[in-house]
Each structure stands twice: as C-alpha cells, then as structure tokens.
Design an enzyme around this catalytic site. Structure first.
Site, mmCIF file in Angstrom:
data_model
loop_
_atom_site.group_PDB
_atom_site.id
_atom_site.type_symbol
_atom_site.label_atom_id
_atom_site.label_comp_id
_atom_site.label_asym_id
_atom_site.label_seq_id
_atom_site.Cartn_x
_atom_site.Cartn_y
_atom_site.Cartn_z
ATOM 1 N N CYS A 80 143.759 62.780 78.118
ATOM 2 C CA CYS A 80 145.160 62.587 77.684
ATOM 3 C C CYS A 80 145.201 62.472 76.160
ATOM 4 O O CYS A 80 145.808 61.555 75.591
ATOM 5 C CB CYS A 80 145.781 61.349 78.303
ATOM 6 S SG CYS A 80 145.636 61.213 80.099
ATOM 7 N N ALA A 81 144.561 63.414 75.479
ATOM 8 C CA ALA A 81 144.370 63.333 74.031
ATOM 9 C C ALA A 81 145.653 63.514 73.242
ATOM 10 O O ALA A 81 145.747 63.063 72.094
ATOM 11 C CB ALA A 81 143.338 64.378 73.579
ATOM 12 N N ASP A 120 144.003 67.617 77.532
ATOM 13 C CA ASP A 120 145.406 67.313 77.776
ATOM 14 C C ASP A 120 146.001 68.392 78.679
ATOM 15 O O ASP A 120 145.410 69.469 78.843
ATOM 16 C CB ASP A 120 146.190 67.224 76.458
ATOM 17 C CG ASP A 120 147.439 66.360 76.592
ATOM 18 O OD1 ASP A 120 147.339 65.145 76.361
ATOM 19 O OD2 ASP A 120 148.501 66.903 76.950
ATOM 20 N N CYS A 162 150.368 52.270 75.780
ATOM 21 C CA CYS A 162 151.257 51.658 74.788
ATOM 22 C C CYS A 162 152.383 50.945 75.534
ATOM 23 O O CYS A 162 153.548 51.010 75.161
ATOM 24 C CB CYS A 162 151.796 52.678 73.797
ATOM 25 S SG CYS A 162 152.630 54.097 74.528
#
Length: 435
Positions: free
Chosen positions: A245-246, A269, A368
């Site tokens: 998930c870069a 990704d 996040c």
C-alpha cells in the site's frame, strides 16, 4: 480580487463541494481552480481558506441552520460562518452580499430572516449534542471515546485545529542542518521536529514546492508521524523491504534513505496513478534501490515471494480520522459503512502482506486513524490468528531503530494524536515473525 469577489468564489467552491459529496475536497478544489486559471495564487489561497473554514465547522453550522429552519446552501453556510465564527454581524454579511461587480447577490428576504436569527448566537451552543459539540461524526464517537476516554474533548479539539507543515530531509542528498540552511536562504524558516531525526517543521505556511531545495530533492513534505512509522520499520542497508500500500511512496523514500540506497525496496499498490507519482518522486530524490509493482487481481507476485522480505510495511487504507486537520471534509464524507468495509479490507491486506515476511523479519502495520477498530483491535485479531508473529514493544522497537531518547508514547503500540504529540493521528505496530 476584491474581498467580496473572494467570498463569492468561496461560495461557488462550497457549492462544487456539495455537488460531489463523495469526492475528496482537495480534488474538487483542484478542478475548481483549474477551470478558473485567471484566479491568482494569493486569491486561490484566500478563497480556499474561507471555504475550508466553513467545511471545518460544517456540523455546527448545519446544527444552527436546522434550528432556525433553514436548509444549508453555499450562501447560507458562508453567511452563518461569518456571523457565528467570524463575528461579522448582519452588517458585515450584507456588506459582502452586495450584488456589485463579481460580488454575491444580496440576501433574499427569506435568507435575511434566517441569518438574522443567528446573529448573537454562540457557535458552540450549550444545547448541541455531544458529537456536534465535539465536531465529530456520530458513528465515530464510540471509537474516539474508547481511544481517548476523559481526554476526548482535548483530542477532538486537536483534530479540528490547523496542521503544521512538516518536511522530511532526504539523507541521501543532504543533512538536516544543510537542508534547513538551504530553505532559510530562500526565506523559509524551519525548526527540527521533536521526535523525527529527519524532520523540519516550517514556521508558517510557505511555498515549499517552489524552492530549489524541494526541486533538487533535498526535502519532501511528510508529517512527522508518518516519518516515525518509516523509522520504526528499521530498514537497514542490504535488506529486502516491501512497502505494501505504498501510495505515492512517501515511506518508501524514507526507508531508502535509512538503507543508504543499498538493498531492495518493492513499492506495491493497486493504483496506477499513485505508482506513477511514486516513480517521479523516487527519481527526484535520487532513490535507485526501489522498484514499483501494481497489485492486480490474479497477480501471483506476492505468492512467488513468500517469506522472503526482512521488512514489510503495511500502511493500510483507513478512515483517515487522524488527518481531519488536513482533510476536514473527510469527517463529512466517511460513514459507518465505510469503517466496516475498511476493517474488512485491512484484515485481508494484513493477512496477505504477512506472508511476505521471512522468519525473524518484521511486519509493520500502520494507519492514519485513531479508531481502535482499525488499530490495536485489528492487530490483536491478527496476532490471535497468526501464532508465528509476536508484538514488539514500542520502547524496544524505538531503541532497535537507533533512537536513544524516549519513544513517543507508552505501551506496545505507537499511537499519536495532534493534541498530545503535535503530529497527525497515527497508529503503528511492529510485529516480528518467529525464527
């Protein structure tokens, strides 16, 4: 542009946002300004600031409008914000809605009646429900309460404040001191970030993207919390690393620097545009030990490389609750159903990415988000299902990454928040596969 023309443009931007409720606000704004290239940079900034001010207070503004019987519109939201948040009063609102050249047309009799009822009311009204008072969506309230407990009011206030501009110095090309001096020579003052050894915090909003320091790859824009996730990965020279998930490769860039461009990084990704952006960033930063790979349905890339990576970083897709300061529209766009779907997706991603970790290697899971369902609960579920992995305490992971000072937080996992650490809200867990 005149002040009244800027207000009219901000109202038009609010209407554009309202017409695309599921699109990120920054994408809508980019399209809005691209179609109005005649608007200069200073005016764009002023217009966006006004619109974002309304978006930040949208839940409270909606509450007030509902209590006077008005349906929200771009015009009424702007007028309500001027009255309730800016203290402009009816005189100030009417001076903005003049109907003059490039100005918004005057308030109708009905609009004026609604706005007049708001005059003199406090923005934070004592009769507001808890979610509206704290400016958080109702669906997120249980998770936020579980995470912050009695500290929820302070945490909520931190999540609606303004975010600093953090930079990560590219150690492949310079040092933090040299980068700070280069930026200062271009009129941009910075200070070292308190936790990240690579970070610089810009004192005030400045056009960093236009500086030579940025164009030459000396610095990248990256929140300090995001830098700390890359630091916890402890990617060293000669290692084989996967950035799952870069996205646009912010953490790939950081890990390439800690590896001294030695070893190999695979930036993975599912998005072609994101990987295209990653390729450009890697080139500008002078990274030559990284490659990108598009993950597609039926792709056997992961299966063929099982148990072969020293480090696997999973920066999982999430609700982004920790980034509400930067993306205030996300608290309006995201729903409880989104949270449920993301938790399921995170579980599948984590299970798949774990297969890449070699015995003795480390899996770093990060979001996040500040919601337990996406963070520690997700990790504990993973550990229950994968007996060959064990959590590494934050203090130990911090020390193993070469940091001598205290880690930012206590306990097993890293959990950052604006009100307590000055970063965006981030979560990270370091999980080691047994040898």
């Amino acid at each position: 542009m005149t002040p009244t023309a800027r207000i009219a443009a901000a109202i038009a931007l609010l209407d554009a946002l309202e017409s695309a409720p599921r699109r990120p606000a920054d994408a809508v704004a980019n399209d809005f300004f691209r179609a109005r290239r005649f608007i200069g940079s200073g005016d764009r900034r002023a217009i966006a600031d006004r619109a974002w001010g309304v978006v930040r207070e949208r839940a409270r503004l909606d509450w007030h409008l509902d209590h006077v019987g008005a349906a929200p519109s771009g015009r009424l939201l702007m007028a309500a914000h001027m009255i309730l948040a800016e203290g402009a009063g009816m005189t100030g609102v009417e001076a903005a809605f003049t109907g003059g050249q490039y100005a918004e047309r005057p308030l109708s009799a009905e609009e004026r009646r609604f706005v007049a009822k708001l005059d003199g009311r406090p923005l934070h009204h004592p009769r507001m429900d808890e979610a509206t008072r704290l400016n958080v969506p109702e669906w997120a309230l249980p998770g936020l309460r579980a995470r912050f407990g009695e500290g929820l009011p302070a945490a909520a206030a931190g999540l609606e404040g303004s975010a600093p501009l953090d930079l990560r110095v590219n150690l492949l090309r310079t040092t933090r001191e040299t980068a700070a001096a280069a930026l200062a020579a271009e009129g941009i003052e910075t200070a070292p970030t308190p936790f990240s050894p690579w970070g610089l915090r810009v004192a005030e909003r400045r056009p960093v993207l236009a500086t030579r320091a940025f164009e030459e790859g000396l610095v990248e824009i990256q929140d300090e919390g995001s830098q700390l996730i890359a630091l916890l990965a402890d990617a060293r020279p000669g290692m084989k690393v996967a950035d799952y998930c870069a996205g646009a490769a912010g953490k790939t860039l950081a890990m390439a620097a800690t590896m001294g461009n030695r070893g190999r990084i695979a930036a993975l990704d599912v998005s072609v545009p994101r990987l295209a952006g990653a390729t450009k960033r890697l080139k500008r930063a002078g990274v030559d030990n990284a490659e990108t790979h598009l993950l597609e349905a039926g792709d056997r890339w992961v299966k063929r490389r099982a148990a072969s990576f020293d480090r696997v970083l999973v920066d999982a897709p999430c609700t982004g609750t920790g980034t509400w300061r930067r993306n205030p529209d996300a608290r309006l766009r995201t729903t409880e159903r989104d949270l449920e779907e993301l938790i399921t997706k995170q579980r599948a991603i984590l299970d798949r990415a774990a297969s890449l970790v070699r015995p003795g290697g480390k899996l770093i899971y990060a979001t996040c988000s500040v919601l337990p369902g996406e963070d520690d609960e997700q990790v504990r579920r993973f550990l229950d299902d994968h007996g060959d992995f064990a959590a590494v305490d934050l203090a130990q992971a911090w020390s193993e990454a070469g940091m001598s000072g205290p880690a930012p937080g206590e306990g097993t996992f890293m959990a950052l928040a604006p009100h307590s650490h000055g970063t965006d809200g981030f979560f990270a867990a370091v999980l080691q596969r047994r040898p």
